[in-house]
Every structure is written in C-alpha cells, then in structure tokens.
Write a protein that holds these residues in place. Structure first.
Motif, PDB file in Angstrom:
ATOM      1  N   ARG A 151      38.181  35.343  27.276  1.00  0.00           N
ATOM      2  CA  ARG A 151      39.729  35.376  27.578  1.00  0.00           C
ATOM      3  C   ARG A 151      40.331  36.886  27.621  1.00  0.00           C
ATOM      4  NH1 ARG A 151      42.612  31.008  27.003  1.00  0.00           N
ATOM      5  NH2 ARG A 151      44.353  32.047  25.994  1.00  0.00           N
ATOM      6  N   ARG A 152      39.669  37.797  26.711  1.00  0.00           N
ATOM      7  CA  ARG A 152      40.224  38.955  26.532  1.00  0.00           C
ATOM      8  C   ARG A 152      39.737  40.186  27.592  1.00  0.00           C
ATOM      9  NH1 ARG A 152      42.685  40.188  21.768  1.00  0.00           N
ATOM     10  NH2 ARG A 152      42.894  38.409  20.348  1.00  0.00           N
ATOM     11  N   LEU A 153      38.433  39.797  28.001  1.00  0.00           N
ATOM     12  CA  LEU A 153      37.784  40.804  28.858  1.00  0.00           C
ATOM     13  C   LEU A 153      37.880  40.386  30.344  1.00  0.00           C
ATOM     14  CD1 LEU A 153      34.589  41.695  27.109  1.00  0.00           C
ATOM     15  CD2 LEU A 153      36.404  42.939  26.993  1.00  0.00           C
ATOM     16  N   GLY A 154      38.070  39.102  30.649  1.00  0.00           N
ATOM     17  CA  GLY A 154      38.301  38.637  31.928  1.00  0.00           C
ATOM     18  C   GLY A 154      36.932  38.956  32.908  1.00  0.00           C
ATOM     19  N   GLY A 155      37.090  39.164  34.221  1.00  0.00           N
ATOM     20  CA  GLY A 155      36.062  39.372  34.859  1.00  0.00           C
ATOM     21  C   GLY A 155      35.713  38.207  35.778  1.00  0.00           C
ATOM     22  N   PRO A 156      34.585  38.514  36.545  1.00  0.00           N
ATOM     23  CA  PRO A 156      34.004  37.328  37.400  1.00  0.00           C
ATOM     24  C   PRO A 156      33.884  36.142  36.793  1.00  0.00           C
ATOM     25  CG  PRO A 156      32.728  39.177  37.786  1.00  0.00           C
ATOM     26  CD  PRO A 156      33.686  39.630  36.699  1.00  0.00           C
ATOM     27  N   ARG A 157      34.246  34.919  37.333  1.00  0.00           N
ATOM     28  CA  ARG A 157      33.662  33.532  36.727  1.00  0.00           C
ATOM     29  C   ARG A 157      32.319  33.418  36.480  1.00  0.00           C
ATOM     30  NH1 ARG A 157      38.421  29.902  39.600  1.00  0.00           N
ATOM     31  NH2 ARG A 157      40.212  30.484  38.452  1.00  0.00           N
ATOM     32  N   LEU A 158      31.995  32.561  35.495  1.00  0.00           N
ATOM     33  CA  LEU A 158      30.491  32.332  35.586  1.00  0.00           C
ATOM     34  C   LEU A 158      30.110  31.320  36.538  1.00  0.00           C
ATOM     35  CD1 LEU A 158      27.855  32.635  33.823  1.00  0.00           C
ATOM     36  CD2 LEU A 158      28.676  30.891  32.311  1.00  0.00           C
ATOM     37  N   SER A 159      31.083  30.308  36.633  1.00  0.00           N
ATOM     38  CA  SER A 159      30.657  29.013  37.480  1.00  0.00           C
ATOM     39  C   SER A 159      31.765  28.499  37.959  1.00  0.00           C
ATOM     40  CB  SER A 159      29.499  28.141  37.121  1.00  0.00           C
ATOM     41  OG  SER A 159      29.408  26.911  37.635  1.00  0.00           O
TER      42      SER A 159
END
Length: 246
Positions: A151-159
C-alpha cells in the motif's frame, strides 16, 4: 500491524493473540496435539471451502473425512499417507460418479480433488513439528508486511487475481518472512522457498477460489479475518512446498 493503522488488521491480530495459547499448547503436546489441532482446523476449512465451491453435504462429508484421514495417518502410520490420499481421491470421485451427476459432476470432482490437495497439506504439520509453527508465524508476518508495504510503496500488481497486492509488498513480505525464520533459527533453503514462494501462491489460490465464488471472505465468524481459510491459505501452500522440497 500498528504501522498500517488499519482497524481490521488490529482486530485480526488481537483475535489470533487469543488463539496463541491453544495453538502453542497443541504443538507443545507433540504429534498427538498437532494431529488433533490439524484435524479440527481441517474440518472447519472443508466446511468453508465447500461453501465457496457450492458442494453438497455428501461431498463435504467425504472431503472432510479424507482430510482428517490424512492427518491421522500422518500421525499414526506415516508410511501409508500416499495410499490413504489415493483412497480419499477415489472416494471423492465416487460421489458424483455414483450419483450420476452429468451436469455438475465434473465441477464437483474437480473441487473435491482440489480440496484434498490443498487442505490435505495440513497433514504436513504433524511430521514438521515445531517447524510447522515457525512456518505459520513466518508466513503470517510476511503477509502483514506485504499488505502494508504494498500500500505504501505501490508499483506493479502481483496478479489480476488480487489487485491490491503489489510486487513491492510481496518482496518486502518475503524479506520479513526470511528474517523471522532466521530469528527463530529455522532458516534453510527449503523453509525460505516455502515462505517466499509458497506463501504468496497460497494467498493467490484462495483469491482465485473466492473470485470464482464472487465473495470477499471464506466465512464471517472470525473477527477481522472472515473465515479460518482466510488465515491459513498461505500456510497450506507453504506446507505443501516444504513437504515437496523435504
């Protein structure tokens, strides 16, 4: 947990804090205590799993008997686990076959076999002993760190199965899980793979099942967690991975 400032997580961990004496007490008793605990957890998990997959009472009863049978065999006759698993699979297949269910038989058979493989991993708690308890602690910590960090770092979704989960959180959670294993003197390459790979896969597996059932939680009776299956999903696949690697 405190860093996330989310009431749901605080309630979840308070509930599990109350269950710590029961779980640790069962492990302290050794294989008999672990077997009883795993059997009880298995029955509850089968009930929740059956509800998600819309299995009938007979299907649930046979699946529950197969899972409990695996757990008890791992305790009383560990050399016969594979044979009991095969008997359980045949019994599960026999229910829709003997009932002549041409419309839903394949779905019932697939769901039953999935349940046996997934929930039957609880039998792995019996021979693992204290390592099983450490594994549960490690995957639980990894899960909460992954949630907060993602939630804090964000970035690409795992799935796409779980849009809230991010690669950043998964990697942070894996690091936290490995650190937990190291602190508890249980870090080996097998336990490391079980926590770092098996844990996230278990979470995604349940997400896939719940999405198919169009529900948010496996149950509603466990405060802050939904159902028991929502709390042991990562542990189940982590156990399966550990058993395969060991």
């Amino acid at each position: 947990m405190a860093a996330t400032r989310r009431r749901e997580l605080m309630v979840r961990w308070c509930v599990w804090a109350l269950g710590v004496p029961v779980v640790t007490g069962a492990f302290w008793l050794g294989p008999p205590g672990i077997a009883v605990l795993a059997a009880v957890v298995g029955v509850v998990a089968v009930a929740e799993f059956g509800g998600l997959l819309r299995l009938g009472a007979v299907d649930r009863a046979v699946l529950g008997a197969a899972v409990v049978g695996l757990v008890l065999t791992a305790w009383l006759a560990p050399g016969e686990v594979l044979r009991v698993a095969a008997v359980g699979a045949l019994a599960i297949a026999g229910v829709p076959l003997l009932s002549g269910d041409a419309e839903h038989g394949l779905r019932r058979l697939g769901a039953g076999v999935l349940g046996l493989v997934w929930l039957g991993a609880l039998a792995g708690l019996v021979p693992s002993g204290a390592v099983g308890l450490v594994l549960f602690v490690a995957v639980s910590i990894a899960d909460i760190v992954a949630y907060g960090a993602g939630r804090r770092l964000g970035g690409p979704r795992l799935s796409a199965l779980s849009p809230a989960k991010r690669w950043s959180g998964t990697l942070a959670g894996a690091a936290a899980g490995l650190l937990t294993l190291a602190v508890l003197s249980s870090l080996t390459w097998q336990t490391a793979v079980a926590v770092a790979v098996g844990g996230p896969l278990g979470d995604l597996l349940e997400s896939m099942v719940k999405r198919g059932a169009r529900v948010k939680d496996a149950g509603r009776w466990l405060a802050g967690s939904g159902g028991l299956l929502d709390r042991i999903d990562s542990l189940l696949v982590a156990l399966a991975v550990l058993l395969v690697l060991s």
